[in-house]
Design a protein around this motif. Structure first.
Motif, PDB file in Angstrom:
ATOM      1  N   ALA A   1      -6.574  -1.907   3.455  1.00  0.00           N
ATOM      2  CA  ALA A   1      -6.223  -3.236   2.953  1.00  0.00           C
ATOM      3  C   ALA A   1      -6.417  -4.304   4.020  1.00  0.00           C
ATOM      4  O   ALA A   1      -6.916  -5.406   3.740  1.00  0.00           O
ATOM      5  CB  ALA A   1      -4.782  -3.235   2.454  1.00  0.00           C
TER       6      ALA A   1
ATOM      7  N   GLY B   1       2.180  -2.928   4.360  1.00  0.00           N
ATOM      8  CA  GLY B   1       1.532  -1.636   4.487  1.00  0.00           C
ATOM      9  C   GLY B   1       2.512  -0.483   4.565  1.00  0.00           C
ATOM     10  O   GLY B   1       3.520  -0.554   5.274  1.00  0.00           O
TER      11      GLY B   1
ATOM     12  N   LEU C   1      -9.302  -1.370  -4.076  1.00  0.00           N
ATOM     13  CA  LEU C   1      -8.988  -2.698  -3.558  1.00  0.00           C
ATOM     14  C   LEU C   1      -9.786  -3.798  -4.255  1.00  0.00           C
ATOM     15  O   LEU C   1      -9.332  -4.945  -4.331  1.00  0.00           O
ATOM     16  CB  LEU C   1      -9.219  -2.735  -2.048  1.00  0.00           C
TER      17      LEU C   1
ATOM     18  N   PRO D   1      -4.292   3.830   3.763  1.00  0.00           N
ATOM     19  CA  PRO D   1      -4.272   2.747   2.777  1.00  0.00           C
ATOM     20  C   PRO D   1      -3.966   1.382   3.401  1.00  0.00           C
ATOM     21  O   PRO D   1      -4.547   0.370   3.005  1.00  0.00           O
ATOM     22  CB  PRO D   1      -3.176   3.174   1.795  1.00  0.00           C
ATOM     23  N   ALA D   2      -3.050   1.361   4.378  1.00  0.00           N
ATOM     24  CA  ALA D   2      -2.713   0.093   5.025  1.00  0.00           C
ATOM     25  C   ALA D   2      -3.910  -0.477   5.768  1.00  0.00           C
ATOM     26  O   ALA D   2      -4.228  -1.669   5.656  1.00  0.00           O
ATOM     27  CB  ALA D   2      -1.533   0.285   5.978  1.00  0.00           C
TER      28      ALA D   2
ATOM     29  N   ILE E   1       0.187  -8.477   3.497  1.00  0.00           N
ATOM     30  CA  ILE E   1       0.025  -7.054   3.194  1.00  0.00           C
ATOM     31  C   ILE E   1       1.261  -6.324   3.707  1.00  0.00           C
ATOM     32  O   ILE E   1       1.591  -6.400   4.891  1.00  0.00           O
ATOM     33  CB  ILE E   1      -1.237  -6.481   3.854  1.00  0.00           C
TER      34      ILE E   1
ATOM     35  N   PHE F   1      -1.525  -1.196  -3.998  1.00  0.00           N
ATOM     36  CA  PHE F   1      -2.763  -0.420  -3.863  1.00  0.00           C
ATOM     37  C   PHE F   1      -2.392   1.021  -3.575  1.00  0.00           C
ATOM     38  O   PHE F   1      -1.755   1.326  -2.565  1.00  0.00           O
ATOM     39  CB  PHE F   1      -3.632  -0.979  -2.736  1.00  0.00           C
ATOM     40  N   CYS F   2      -2.784   1.922  -4.488  1.00  0.00           N
ATOM     41  CA  CYS F   2      -2.447   3.332  -4.356  1.00  0.00           C
ATOM     42  C   CYS F   2      -3.606   4.163  -4.882  1.00  0.00           C
ATOM     43  O   CYS F   2      -3.902   4.116  -6.086  1.00  0.00           O
ATOM     44  CB  CYS F   2      -1.168   3.643  -5.133  1.00  0.00           C
TER      45      CYS F   2
ATOM     46  N   GLU G   1     -11.214   2.860   2.682  1.00  0.00           N
ATOM     47  CA  GLU G   1     -10.665   3.103   1.356  1.00  0.00           C
ATOM     48  C   GLU G   1     -11.041   4.496   0.859  1.00  0.00           C
ATOM     49  O   GLU G   1     -10.227   5.202   0.253  1.00  0.00           O
ATOM     50  CB  GLU G   1     -11.176   2.048   0.388  1.00  0.00           C
TER      51      GLU G   1
ATOM     52  N   THR H   1       0.841  -1.192   0.000  1.00  0.00           N
ATOM     53  CA  THR H   1       0.000   0.000   0.000  1.00  0.00           C
ATOM     54  C   THR H   1       0.878   1.244   0.000  1.00  0.00           C
ATOM     55  O   THR H   1       1.960   1.258   0.591  1.00  0.00           O
ATOM     56  CB  THR H   1      -0.950   0.034   1.212  1.00  0.00           C
ATOM     57  N   GLN H   2       0.395   2.294  -0.660  1.00  0.00           N
ATOM     58  CA  GLN H   2       1.138   3.538  -0.808  1.00  0.00           C
ATOM     59  C   GLN H   2       0.124   4.651  -1.037  1.00  0.00           C
ATOM     60  O   GLN H   2      -0.800   4.501  -1.827  1.00  0.00           O
ATOM     61  CB  GLN H   2       2.102   3.431  -1.999  1.00  0.00           C
ATOM     62  N   ARG H   3       0.270   5.777  -0.351  1.00  0.00           N
ATOM     63  CA  ARG H   3      -0.740   6.833  -0.424  1.00  0.00           C
ATOM     64  C   ARG H   3      -0.779   7.525  -1.776  1.00  0.00           C
ATOM     65  O   ARG H   3      -1.829   7.942  -2.238  1.00  0.00           O
ATOM     66  CB  ARG H   3      -0.555   7.865   0.691  1.00  0.00           C
TER      67      ARG H   3
END
Length: 389
Positions: A80, A71, A59, A76-77, A69, A37-38, A326, A6-8
């Motif tokens: 997820a 994170g 997601l 975002p973390a 995951i 996931f961004c 999310e 995950t990444q903002r």
């Protein structure tokens, strides 16, 4: 292993952005199935594609249930973790401030990974994390990307202020003046100075000395530049082979209570007296030996294996909370950044008013009046948006 990172945001080059891109690419090249996931993506997201890693802005577009995951960034973390209730997780922390970086708490986050030992100690004390759940994977350099190493010159002639937080005007002027007094040409590159350049592996070749911290400092050292860490309010010392471990402990940045040294001509002169081309080369060799991307991913894979083998806590399989988190991951950052911009813009409006009504020559009044009205309109618009927070 199926790994969901995950990444903002992946809009422009930055510390956590490059960690996400380089780690995801390396994992994919090693045979892992990787999705990042961004919520906010830009040109940087395309850097993942040649290695086979994918990017999902939602997601629901992740094509499988992750085994782990990885994170990064709070919302975002947690989105997820909520979306995949059977997946174990780790949280890769790049700082405890601001709140978007702050580690979240959840039973399925089995390990908190810090980027330097100083952060390990701080996280245990500040966040009350058990020592066995906190570890360190030190910051790293992609030595394949930074393949060219310059020969350090006998005398420092060109310097670069690279990355990091912006120095206040007074400190910036003192640094520029100190360099000029010692016959050094100073330039500056970075987001804080509205001068972003995307290829440090190329432009760092042109500088003998770099003022920087964190990943910027590591990249400069890996290229063959001498490095002095500086942050607002505190000036560091030239990083030598003897002092490398000391600075590595704090991710190559001055910390409070380490010293009270300030930027100035005498300070810079003292640092340059310790400059030695052979020592700069020794530091470069050490970075390229001890702080590689490949070594960092080796350590992350070991952490993944331990987390995957650990018994997961028995929790509800309800995923109904995930869409809410999310949505926050997409929207709250923008609202927070706008709110943060209001004080700075208010200050700018006041400065323009002072110029307009006190010091401005008559011929500049129309231009300043136009700037003032535009700034006041923007400030009022942001202030109204900030009221909803």
């Amino acid at each position: 292993m199926r790994v969901l990172m995950t990444q903002r945001e992946l809009l422009q080059a930055g510390g956590s952005e490059m960690v996400a891109v380089e780690v995801a690419r390396t994992l994919s090249e090693r045979g892992h199935d990787v999705v990042v996931f961004c919520p906010k993506v830009g040109d940087m997201a395309r850097m993942l594609l040649p290695a086979g890693a994918r990017v999902a802005q939602e997601l629901r577009d992740v094509p499988w249930t992750p085994e782990l995951i990885h994170g990064q960034h709070h919302l975002p973390a947690m989105a997820a973790v909520a979306r995949f209730p059977g997946a174990r997780a780790i949280y890769h922390c790049h700082g405890t401030m601001p709140w978007v970086e702050r580690p979240p708490f959840h039973p399925r986050i089995l390990k908190y990974v810090m980027m330097c030992e100083w952060m390990v100690v701080r996280a245990q004390a500040e966040l009350d994390l058990p020592p066995e759940r906190v570890t360190c994977v030190p910051n790293f350099v992609n030595t394949t990307r930074f393949s060219e190493v310059r020969q350090p010159p006998e005398t420092v002639r060109r310097a670069l202020l690279f990355g990091g937080p912006a120095l206040p005007d007074a400190e910036f002027d003192r640094l520029n003046g100190a360099c000029a007094a010692l016959g050094i040409e100073l330039e500056w590159i970075g987001r804080a100075y509205q001068n972003v350049q995307p290829r440090p592996e190329i432009f760092l070749q042109d500088y003998d000395l770099v003022f920087g911290i964190g990943k910027s400092a590591l990249e400069a050292m890996a290229t063959g530049c001498a490095v002095i860490p500086v942050i607002p309010g505190q000036a560091g010392q030239l990083i030598t082979d003897a002092s490398f471990d000391h600075w590595a402990h704090s991710n190559f940045g001055p910390r409070y209570f380490m010293a009270a040294t300030q930027i100035g001509t005498l300070w810079l002169k003292q640092q340059l007296e310790a400059y030695n081309p052979a020592d700069v080369a020794a530091v470069t060799a050490r970075v390229r030996r001890e702080r590689t991307l490949e070594g960092a991913v080796d350590r992350l894979e070991a952490i993944y294996r331990d987390a995957a083998a650990a018994p997961a806590p028995a929790l509800s399989a309800d995923t109904s909370f995930a869409p809410y988190l999310e949505r926050l991951a997409k929207e709250v950052d923008a609202l927070w950044l706008e709110r943060e911009a209001v004080p700075a813009l208010r200050k700018r409006v006041d400065e323009l008013e002072a110029k307009l009504f006190v010091r401005a020559p008559r011929k500049r009044l129309p231009r300043l009046r136009s700037l003032l009205l535009r700034a006041r309109y923007a400030w009022q618009r942001l202030a109204r948006r900030g009221d909803i927070l």
